[in-house]
Design a protein around this motif. Structure first.
Motif: not given
Length: 270
Positions: A102-110, A123-129, A146-150, A155-158
Motif C-alpha cells: 500500500k506504500g505507507h508507514i504503519c505506526v502502532k502506538v502501544l 493523574k493526567s488525561d493523556p493522548y498522543i499526537s 493524527q492523534q490517539t484517543g484520550t 499515567l500508563n495509558p494503553v
C-alpha cells in the motif's frame, strides 16, 4: 585402415609444403596473439559513463541546503540528543513497519509509561499526537497530524491504535532522515491541553511488511519523552538557517510550529 591412410596423407602434404618453403626461402608467418573477445571495442555502440555517487546533503553548508534537507537534519540532531537523555517525562512504546503493497508507514502506538502528573487529581488525561516529516516524502492529506484517543486519569495509558502515513519508499531506503514526531498532551477542556513531552523516531531502516497485521510481530520501540530541546541545547545549525528563510513557506511553517511548542514547554520548565 582408411583413417590411418588419411593421416599419413595429411602429414605427407605438410612435409612437402615445408620442403617447398625452404627451397624458395619463404619465412613462416609470425604467431599472432589472439585478442580476448571482451577487450574488442564496439565503436558503433554508445559510450555509457559510470554513474557518479550522489553527494550526501550533509556535506553541504546549511546555506546551500534545500529546506527539506535542513528539516531532516534538524530531526537528526534532535534524535541524537534525545538518545543521550533519560526519560524524565516518561516514555512511549510503539511498533512501526512499511507496508510495501500500500506504500505507507504503519505506526502502532502501544502504551505510555510513567507519564507526568499534570492534573490536581494526581493523574493526567493523556493522548498522543503524531506528525510525519518532511513535507515532500509525506505529501498527501494523510500526512497531517493524527492523534490517539484520550485516556482519562491514567499515567500508563494503553492505546493499541494503528495509524497510516502514505509515503515514498525513499523514506526508508534513503539516508535523508524522514521522521515521525510523537507528542504527548494532557487533555484539559478548560485551560487548554498541556504539553507532557515529545519524542522523534527516524524512519530509515524501518522493516518492510506485506500487510499491517505483521506490524504486531515487529520489535517494540521505546522512546523517551522529553520537553522539547531548544536549538541552543542541541547546537542545531539547521534550525538557525531555517529561521533565516522568511520567504520560504515550508521553513516559516516549520519554525512557527516549533516556536509554539517551545512556548508551551516554558511553563513546564519553571
Amino acid at each position: 585402415m582408411a583413417e590411418a591412410a588419411k593421416k599419413r596423407g595429411i602429414h605427407r602434404i605438410a612435409s612437402l609444403a615445408d620442403d617447398y618453403d625452404k627451397e624458395h626461402d619463404i619465412q613462416p608467418l609470425a604467431h599472432q596473439p589472439q585478442i580476448p573477445e571482451e577487450s574488442v571495442e564496439e565503436h558503433d555502440a554508445p559510450l555509457v559513463p559510470n554513474p557518479k555517487p550522489l553527494k550526501d546533503f550533509r556535506s553541504l553548508p546549511p546555506s546551500r541546503m534545500e529546506t527539506r534537507d535542513l528539516i531532516s537534519l534538524y530531526w537528526q540532531d534532535v534524535a541524537a540528543a534525545q538518545a543521550q537523555k533519560k526519560p524524565e517525562r516518561g516514555s512511549l512504546s510503539l511498533q512501526l513497519g512499511y507496508n510495501v503493497r500500500k506504500g505507507h508507514i504503519c505506526v502502532k502506538v502501544l502504551q505510555g509509561h510513567n507519564l507526568p502528573v499534570l492534573d490536581p487529581t494526581g493523574k493526567s488525561d493523556p493522548y498522543i499526537s503524531i506528525q510525519a516529516f518532511p513535507f515532500d516524502v509525506f505529501e498527501d492529506s494523510a500526512a497531517k497530524t493524527q492523534q490517539t484517543g484520550t485516556k482519562k486519569k491514567d499515567l500508563n495509558p494503553v492505546y493499541m491504535e494503528m495509524f497510516h502515513f502514505r509515503c515514498k519508499p525513499s523514506a526508508i531506503t534513503h539516508d535523508k532522515a524522514a521522521a515521525i514526531l510523537f507528542t504527548a498532551y494532557d487533555y484539559d477542556m478548560i485551560s487548554g491541553d498541556d504539553l507532557m513531552g515529545e519524542a522523534v523516531h527516524l524512519l530509515p531502516g524501518t522493516k518492510e511488511v506485506d500487510n499491517e497485521s505483521e506490524v504486531g510481530s515487529l520489535d517494540v520501540v521505546v522512546l523517551p519523552l522529553l520537553l522539547p530541546l531548544l536549538p541552543t541545547d542541541i547546537k542545531s545549525h539547521a534550525y538557525a538557517e531555517l529561521e533565516k528563510r522568511t520567504s520560504d513557506k515550508h521553513a516559516v511553517k516549520f519554525i512557527e510550529e516549533r516556536v509554539q511548542v517551545f512556548d508551551e514547554a516554558k511553563s513546564e520548565r519553571k
